[in-house]
Design an enzyme around this catalytic site. Structure first.
Site, PDB file in Angstrom:
ATOM      1  N   SER A 193       3.564   9.694  -3.579  1.00  0.00           N
ATOM      2  CA  SER A 193       2.321   8.641  -4.058  1.00  0.00           C
ATOM      3  C   SER A 193       1.390   9.192  -4.875  1.00  0.00           C
ATOM      4  O   SER A 193       0.080   8.790  -4.674  1.00  0.00           O
ATOM      5  CB  SER A 193       1.986   7.991  -2.917  1.00  0.00           C
ATOM      6  N   SER A 194       1.804   9.971  -5.758  1.00  0.00           N
ATOM      7  CA  SER A 194       0.787  10.386  -6.861  1.00  0.00           C
ATOM      8  C   SER A 194       0.195   9.092  -7.361  1.00  0.00           C
ATOM      9  O   SER A 194      -1.086   9.203  -7.759  1.00  0.00           O
ATOM     10  CB  SER A 194       1.297  11.504  -7.791  1.00  0.00           C
ATOM     11  N   SER A 195       0.983   8.171  -7.774  1.00  0.00           N
ATOM     12  CA  SER A 195       0.418   6.987  -8.621  1.00  0.00           C
ATOM     13  C   SER A 195      -0.413   6.108  -7.828  1.00  0.00           C
ATOM     14  O   SER A 195      -1.626   5.723  -8.398  1.00  0.00           O
ATOM     15  CB  SER A 195       1.770   6.416  -9.398  1.00  0.00           C
TER      16      SER A 195
ATOM     17  N   GLU B 282      -0.102  -1.483  -9.662  1.00  0.00           N
ATOM     18  CA  GLU B 282       1.095  -0.843  -9.737  1.00  0.00           C
ATOM     19  C   GLU B 282       2.338  -1.921 -10.057  1.00  0.00           C
ATOM     20  O   GLU B 282       2.939  -1.409 -10.971  1.00  0.00           O
ATOM     21  CB  GLU B 282       1.371  -0.122  -8.257  1.00  0.00           C
TER      22      GLU B 282
ATOM     23  N   ASP C  45       1.605   2.214   0.420  1.00  0.00           N
ATOM     24  CA  ASP C  45       1.259   3.689  -0.147  1.00  0.00           C
ATOM     25  C   ASP C  45      -0.429   3.625  -0.559  1.00  0.00           C
ATOM     26  O   ASP C  45      -1.092   4.671  -0.230  1.00  0.00           O
ATOM     27  CB  ASP C  45       1.923   4.043  -1.636  1.00  0.00           C
TER      28      ASP C  45
HETATM   29  C1  GLA Z   1       7.590   3.026  -2.251  1.00  0.00           C
HETATM   30  C2  GLA Z   1       6.870   1.808  -2.132  1.00  0.00           C
HETATM   31  C3  GLA Z   1       6.354   1.323  -0.977  1.00  0.00           C
HETATM   32  C4  GLA Z   1       7.532   1.319   0.089  1.00  0.00           C
HETATM   33  C5  GLA Z   1       8.173   2.640   0.082  1.00  0.00           C
HETATM   34  C6  GLA Z   1       9.706   2.492   0.960  1.00  0.00           C
HETATM   35  O1  GLA Z   1       7.014   4.112  -1.651  1.00  0.00           O
HETATM   36  O2  GLA Z   1       5.598   2.068  -2.925  1.00  0.00           O
HETATM   37  O3  GLA Z   1       5.816   0.331  -0.830  1.00  0.00           O
HETATM   38  O4  GLA Z   1       8.321   0.481  -0.167  1.00  0.00           O
HETATM   39  O5  GLA Z   1       8.824   2.926  -1.215  1.00  0.00           O
HETATM   40  O6  GLA Z   1       9.364   2.363   2.343  1.00  0.00           O
END
Ligand code: GLA
Length: 390
Positions: free
Chosen positions: A130-132, A164, A176
């Protein structure tokens, strides 16, 4: 790599702009312990923030310009808050996150100030950590801090999610951005993604560690396949609604109900629904296990989650499977699974303290034998969510 944050970041800011940074913020990446692909089904997730963040140092400008410099890319990018447009220049692509969240905040009626900005991140890019999301959350906190607005962190998460969706075009859930904004040190968050209620559950202070391993496989299919999974889940809800009129999401379907009506679903849709419904139950069970100190059970639920993501949801890949197999072969590993959207990215394992060294020694060799690729291993504690440091 900056050795000491945030001091070095502030020094770089002063070198670049000839004045001190008035604002310094940080927002962390995340790892999801269990509850995958449930968040866009109104379900449950259990992520924690990791000890890697995106940092931003900034000072206001009076001309409505944002002049940003990325230390990771060694690139600058300038835009005006009056006409925010996505840049098509690949070397400035990182600045699209700064543009996207600024545009959303303005749409929401927040009057922004121009800024000089330096960004630096220790969240690996494109690795599924989750860098973004952390970039958007950090930037949102920076912009609002600069105009003296104290933004509610849930609102910050929701606006970052919108950015996003509108910017990247992937119809992501809220997990995230939520964990990056609201994470709690030494805890994972049990989040109900329908109500956005959450509970911070303490992680064991000793005995076990969270170990992340990166497949270092570039995630290719993820965006289109993500949106496909989402519509398959919607299709399942549409059909099941014929039997269960009150449901609005797979979250509302119990395992018993699913078993009763599964025959009405096309084969693939049936598998997708089975993953989501069983995963929600696993999250609930894993929270109970953790609260009663049953790490072994927590680990088994992680393992079951991976099998379900692989066989029913079809979002794993040979590299993730190889890394999971290698991890589980180490004595002292309670459980191991893919984490995040899938198709590459990282695994997360729960590893006994005494087994972490063995994990670090054995897993890279086994993974390399199986795939020819190198893994990168990160151990982490659960970190605090987004914060303004200055
Ligand atoms: C990505 C999405 C999240 C989630 C995951 C899977 O990270 O950004 O919202 O849906 O995939 O659990």
């Amino acid at each position: 790599m900056l050795a000491s944050l945030p001091q070095e970041l502030e020094t770089r800011f002063a070198d670049l702009f000839g004045r001190p940074a008035e604002i310094v913020v940080r927002a962390p990446g995340r790892v999801n312990l269990i509850g995958e692909h449930t968040d866009y089904n109104d379900g449950f997730v259990f992520p924690c923030a990791i000890e890697r963040s995106i940092w931003m140092a900034a000072s206001p400008r009076s001309d409505g310009q944002v002049r940003a410099y990325s230390l990771n890319f060694g690139q600058s990018s300038t835009f005006s808050l009056n006409t925010i447009e996505k840049t098509q220049n690949p070397s400035e692509a990182w600045s699209n996150y700064l543009r996207a969240i600024a545009a959303i905040l303005q749409k929401e009626g927040v009057a922004l100030s121009g800024l000089d900005v330096v960004t630096y991140g220790t969240v690996p890019i494109g690795a599924g950590l989750s860098s973004s999301a952390s970039m958007l959350v950090a930037a949102g906190l920076m912009y609002t801090s600069a105009v003296g607005e104290e933004i509610d962190l849930k609102r910050l998460a929701l606006l970052s999610q919108r950015a996003e969706r509108e910017f990247v075009g992937v119809n992501v859930g809220i997990m995230d951005q939520f964990i990056s904004a609201l994470g709690k040190r030494d805890h994972a968050l049990f989040i109900d993604t329908r109500t956005l209620d959450y509970e911070a559950v303490p992680l064991p202070a000793s005995g076990v560690q969270i170990v992340i391993a990166d497949t270092n496989k570039k995630r290719g299919l993820v965006d289109s396949e993500y949106n496909n999974r989402r519509s398959e889940c919607e299709q399942a809800v549409k059909i099941l609604k014929g039997f269960l009129p009150s449901i609005t999401a797979l979250r509302d379907v119990s395992i018993a109900e699913f078993e009763q009506y599964a025959h009405a679903l096309p084969e693939v849709v049936c598998k997708r629904a089975r993953h989501v419904i069983s995963e929600n139950t696993r999250v609930l069970e894993s929270i109970t296990a953790l609260k009663s100190g049953d790490i072994a059970l927590f680990g088994e639920l992680m393992n079951a989650s991976h099998e379900s993501l692989k066989d029913d949801y079809a979002v794993s890949c040979s590299e993730l499977d190889a890394l999971v197999t290698a991890s589980r072969s180490v004595e002292g590993v309670f459980g191991s699974r893919m984490t995040g959207a899938g198709f590459g990215g990282c695994t997360v394992s729960l590893v006994a303290d005494s087994a972490v060294n063995a994990f670090q020694e054995q897993v890279p060799a086994l993974y390399q034998q199986a795939t020819g690729l190198e893994t990168t291993i990160y151990t982490t504690k659960a970190e605090q969510g987004a914060e303004r440091i200055r």
